[in-house]
Design an enzyme around this catalytic site. Sequence first.
Site, short mmCIF file in Angstrom:
data_model
loop_
_atom_site.label_atom_id
_atom_site.label_comp_id
_atom_site.label_asym_id
_atom_site.label_seq_id
_atom_site.Cartn_x
_atom_site.Cartn_y
_atom_site.Cartn_z
CD GLU A 24 29.90 34.65 48.56
OE1 GLU A 24 30.69 34.52 49.50
OE2 GLU A 24 30.18 35.32 47.55
CD GLU A 52 34.26 38.36 46.66
OE1 GLU A 52 33.24 37.87 46.15
OE2 GLU A 52 34.64 38.07 47.80
O1 LIG Z 1 32.83 34.95 46.22
C1 LIG Z 1 33.84 34.63 46.91
O2 LIG Z 1 34.73 33.85 46.55
C2 LIG Z 1 33.99 35.32 48.24
O3 LIG Z 1 32.82 36.09 48.51
C3 LIG Z 1 34.31 34.49 49.40
O4 LIG Z 1 34.30 35.02 50.49
C4 LIG Z 1 34.69 33.07 49.30
O5 LIG Z 1 35.98 33.04 48.84
MG LIG Z 2 31.68 36.53 46.84
#
Ligand SMILES: O=C(O)[C@@H](O)C(=O)CO
Ligand SMILES: [Mg+2]
Length: 257
Positions: free
Chosen positions: A143, A240
């Site tokens: 990510e 999220e």
């Molecule tokens: O975007 C985010 O903050 C979350 O996906 C993560 O896991 C990191 O904090």
């Molecule tokens: Mg995230």
Amino acid sequence: MPRFSANLSMLFTERPFLERFEAAARAGFAAVECQFPYDWPADEVARAARGAGVEVVLFNFPAGDWAAGERGLGCLPGREDEFRAGVARALEYAAALGCTRLNCLAGVAPPAADAAALRATLIGNLRHAVDACAPRGIDVLVEAINTRDVPGFFVDRCTLAAELVAAAARDRLFIQYDIYHAQVMEGDLARSIARLLPHIGHIQFADNPGRGEPGSGEINFPWLFAELDRLGYAGWVGAEYRPRGADTESGLGWLRA
Ligand SMILES: O=C(O)[C@@H](O)C(=O)CO
Ligand SMILES: [Mg+2]
């Protein structure tokens, strides 16, 4: 509309963690995800998910000392053993929860670190994670996190995440495309999602600015969710965000639109 999951690390936080599964189910979510389940015994988390009838679709590998400001171990030279132990622990939880997606957080680049060494460490750790997870039917994701919220985070753009996925050259390694972070750092959301689509294993979202629910900022989510359908994205889309109201329920109008 896409298939939505509720991220229980940010939604329903007005309740104890193990009660959030039932709250998400009652709100209409068929699936949940979270950032870190490790503070609760895996069997208790599994019982909460089973009791609520929701699927657990994603969580992160352990990410170091979060309270001390660490935001992942993936790129950190000298922490490989800790990263690998985290992969093993995540696999224990994934087996208990029936979860088939695990996200790798690269971490914050140490000051004056050699970027090539960080990149090589991350690629080596991603390869290790995939080699451990893929035989169990589990995808590994990486990510990109914006560096306004997390200064120095090593993977700060989806284009870099895509490059790392290509360099690691492993099946079942994908981008976790977080719409909020991508909007902060890159914009051009629809075209970047379309361009990266074959390499996207999970999507998350929040509005910008403020990381709140859809409709609290500048992103046209009704159009973007319809675009995900038009593009044929069949994965999960994780809510999220930080609910703006007194409770999560009052900000779920987007789910019922
Ligand atoms: O975007 C985010 O903050 C979350 O996906 C993560 O896991 C990191 O904090
Ligand atoms: Mg995230």
